[in-house]
Design an enzyme around this catalytic site. Structure first.
Site, mmCIF file in Angstrom:
data_model
loop_
_atom_site.group_PDB
_atom_site.id
_atom_site.type_symbol
_atom_site.label_atom_id
_atom_site.label_comp_id
_atom_site.label_asym_id
_atom_site.label_seq_id
_atom_site.Cartn_x
_atom_site.Cartn_y
_atom_site.Cartn_z
ATOM 1 N N SER A 103 0.845 -1.184 0.000
ATOM 2 C CA SER A 103 0.000 0.000 0.000
ATOM 3 C C SER A 103 0.883 1.237 0.000
ATOM 4 C CB SER A 103 -0.908 0.014 1.240
ATOM 5 O OG SER A 103 -0.151 0.317 2.390
ATOM 6 N N SER A 105 0.939 3.385 2.248
ATOM 7 C CA SER A 105 1.336 3.748 3.612
ATOM 8 C C SER A 105 2.304 2.758 4.228
ATOM 9 C CB SER A 105 0.092 3.845 4.515
ATOM 10 O OG SER A 105 -0.586 2.605 4.544
ATOM 11 N N CYS A 106 2.251 1.487 3.796
ATOM 12 C CA CYS A 106 3.091 0.470 4.428
ATOM 13 C C CYS A 106 3.548 -0.520 3.391
ATOM 14 C CB CYS A 106 2.320 -0.251 5.532
ATOM 15 S SG CYS A 106 3.248 -1.619 6.255
ATOM 16 N N GLY A 107 4.842 -0.505 3.104
ATOM 17 C CA GLY A 107 5.356 -1.352 2.045
ATOM 18 C C GLY A 107 5.341 -2.824 2.357
ATOM 19 N N CYS A 109 3.025 -4.427 4.343
ATOM 20 C CA CYS A 109 1.726 -4.950 4.745
ATOM 21 C C CYS A 109 1.352 -6.146 3.876
ATOM 22 C CB CYS A 109 0.659 -3.865 4.594
ATOM 23 S SG CYS A 109 0.799 -2.539 5.801
#
Length: 263
Positions: A103, A105-107, A109
């Protein structure tokens, strides 16, 4: 701040917004976020939410920092295709337990197990030493080059600097990890890896994943405006990376390998 060039048209979009409490309506410029499918040897291995542009660098940097031995990248002429083809001779995509989903926001996840998060990288060997004044000035230098952020207020950035503070490469993206991958991809294509004599500066906080990507790229010093996480510091200590947070107004917190920063 010096006048900046306008952002590329594919990186921004316009939305109608009502501004309260005045109630006025006007156009607002937003950062574009779209999926990019990364295929390795014809097999889909990742979908990342990114800001279009420099997709070849993003795919190359992503593969290298995830341990995939990428050699060549092909990007369709139409960015709206939202795919990129990577050649990695000898790499067996079936070894991956699952396709990555990253995502903005968070690689990391969605990765199924902690062993899938860790990527092998040797400790960074570098004699680089930089001044605290230089380190503290990098976020401002980075900010001065963020053309899409200037237009939208909605992007992260990563900059690659020389030991004297000259900007080598700056990339922006809705994902902080994507911005770093783009810089690593640029460096790989330019024959600059490992980054043993350079400094990376990121616009936000320092996560485990950003430190991991920096370690694979062989960068000895990573600087951020914000704070690091505990796991980011642990990894930086293990990989011999100098991690600098809260760099602003002449002050810096050095969380690991402090001898590379001269007071």
């Amino acid at each position: 701040m010096s006048e900046q060039a306008p952002p590329p048209p594919y990186a921004t979009a316009v939305a109608r917004v009502r501004r309260l409490p005045a109630g006025e309506e006007s156009d607002d410029r937003l950062a574009v976020e779209e999926p990019l499918e990364i295929r390795v040897n014809g097999e889909p291995v990742a979908v990342t939410m990114r800001t279009p542009g420099h997709d070849d660098e993003l795919a190359l940097g992503f593969c290298l920092t995830e341990g995939i031995p990428a050699r060549a990248v092909r990007v369709p002429a139409d960015l709206a295709a939202n795919t990129v083809e990577v050649e990695a001779p000898g790499f067996d995509a079936s070894r991956l337990r699952r396709a990555f989903y990253t995502s903005s926001s968070c690689g990391v996840c969605g990765k199924g197990a902690i062993e899938q998060v860790a990527v092998e990288a040797a400790p960074v060997e570098s004699a680089l030493c930089v001044s605290v004044e230089l380190v503290a000035s990098l976020p401002e230098r980075l900010r001065a080059g963020q053309t899409v952020f200037e237009a939208t207020g909605g992007l992260h950035a990563t900059g690659l600097f020389t030991a004297s503070g000259s900007l080598l490469c700056l990339r922006e993206d809705v994902g902080r990890h994507n911005a770093l991958d783009k810089v690593v991809g640029w460096a790989a294509a330019a024959g600059r890896l490992p980054l043993a004599d350079a400094v990376l500066c990121v616009s936000g906080r320092l996560s485990f994943e950003l430190v991991q990507k920096a370690s694979v790229a062989g960068c000895p010093v990573v600087v951020a405006v914000g704070a690091p996480s505990s796991l980011a510091v642990e990894l930086a200590v293990d990989r011999r990376i100098t991690l600098c947070g809260f760099a602003r107004e002449g002050r810096v917190n050095v969380y690991s390998v402090p001898e590379r920063v001269a007071a």
